[in-house]
Design an enzyme around this catalytic site. Structure first.
Site: not given
Length: 252
Positions: A107, A122, A130, A134
């Site tokens: 958070d 994390h 994505c 990409c």
């Protein structure tokens, strides 16, 4: 908790030239954010979290995984920083040395409270990226810019599914984040460990890494953890209770 112990910890922190603050799920839980396994209730009680938080689960059923994370995002969105978050942000602002917060939490409650120098080991559940990276890792996509009813939404660049910008089981931590956390842990003279179980690697190794280099480890946790034996001081209470008191002791 004795005033003597509180003032001893306050003196250690005040004298630190390089202070690292390591926070875990306990800090966010005090704001009402369920821990990872506590989030498996209601509609989600039939699932094991390790069945939902893996690349394989997303590949098998991307809609299911996306909807679970959307439910968790909604829970996080409703939460507000608690007194512990604000105390840590104020500590950063007032401290004369270098302060870096390293968090296992996904958070942004530390940032909402005012913390500026922070490493998310994390990831950040509020962000989407994505799944094919990409445009490089991570390729962050603002969901507000998309006009789609696809679940999950698709990357506007390549058409791949979007996924939460969090670290799943079986994935490596973001290289920049873990490298910065390790460097800070090896160079700090005091580490304040708040609300973490000390069970999740590699974050669990950071206090030992700091202690081996001579840093003083201070633990804030109502429970005993694997970090407790290496701590030079232990404040046995919740962060929202003890950290404001610690801040007052530093100010005094």
């Amino acid at each position: 908790m004795s005033q003597e112990a509180l003032h001893r910890v306050a003196n250690l922190i005040q004298s630190a030239k390089h202070l690292v603050i390591l926070t875990g799920a306990g800090v966010s839980k005090e704001s009402g954010v369920p821990t990872f396994r506590d989030a498996m209730d209601g509609l989600w009680s039939q699932y094991d979290p390790q069945q939902l938080a893996t690349p394989q689960a997303f590949e098998h059923d991307p809609r299911l995984v996306w909807e679970w994370y959307q439910w968790r995002r909604d829970l996080v969105h409703q939460a507000k920083p608690n007194a512990g978050h604000y105390a840590l942000a104020q500590l950063e602002a007032q401290h004369t040395g270098e302060v870096l917060t390293v968090t296992q939490n996904v958070d942004d409650l530390h940032e909402q409270a005012g913390t500026r120098r922070i490493v998310h080991l994390h990831g950040n559940i509020a962000r989407s990226k994505c799944a094919s990276s990409c445009q490089g890792e991570p390729t962050i996509i603002d969901l507000n810019t998309l006009q789609t009813e696809d679940v999950p939404p698709r990357c506007p660049h390549c058409g791949a599914y979007l996924r939460p910008d969090v670290v799943w089981f079986g994935e490596s931590l973001p290289p920049y984040a873990i490298a910065r956390a390790i460097e800070a842990s090896q160079n700090c003279d005091v580490m304040l460990v708040v609300g973490t179980s000390g069970l999740v690697s590699p974050a669990a190794q950071l206090p030992s890494m700091a202690a081996q280099r001579g840093a003083a480890i201070i633990e804030v946790n109502p429970e005993s953890t694997p970090i407790t034996p290496i701590a030079v001081a232990k404040l046995n209470d919740y962060s929202g209770v003890v950290l404001p008191q610690l801040l007052d002791a530093i100010g005094a």
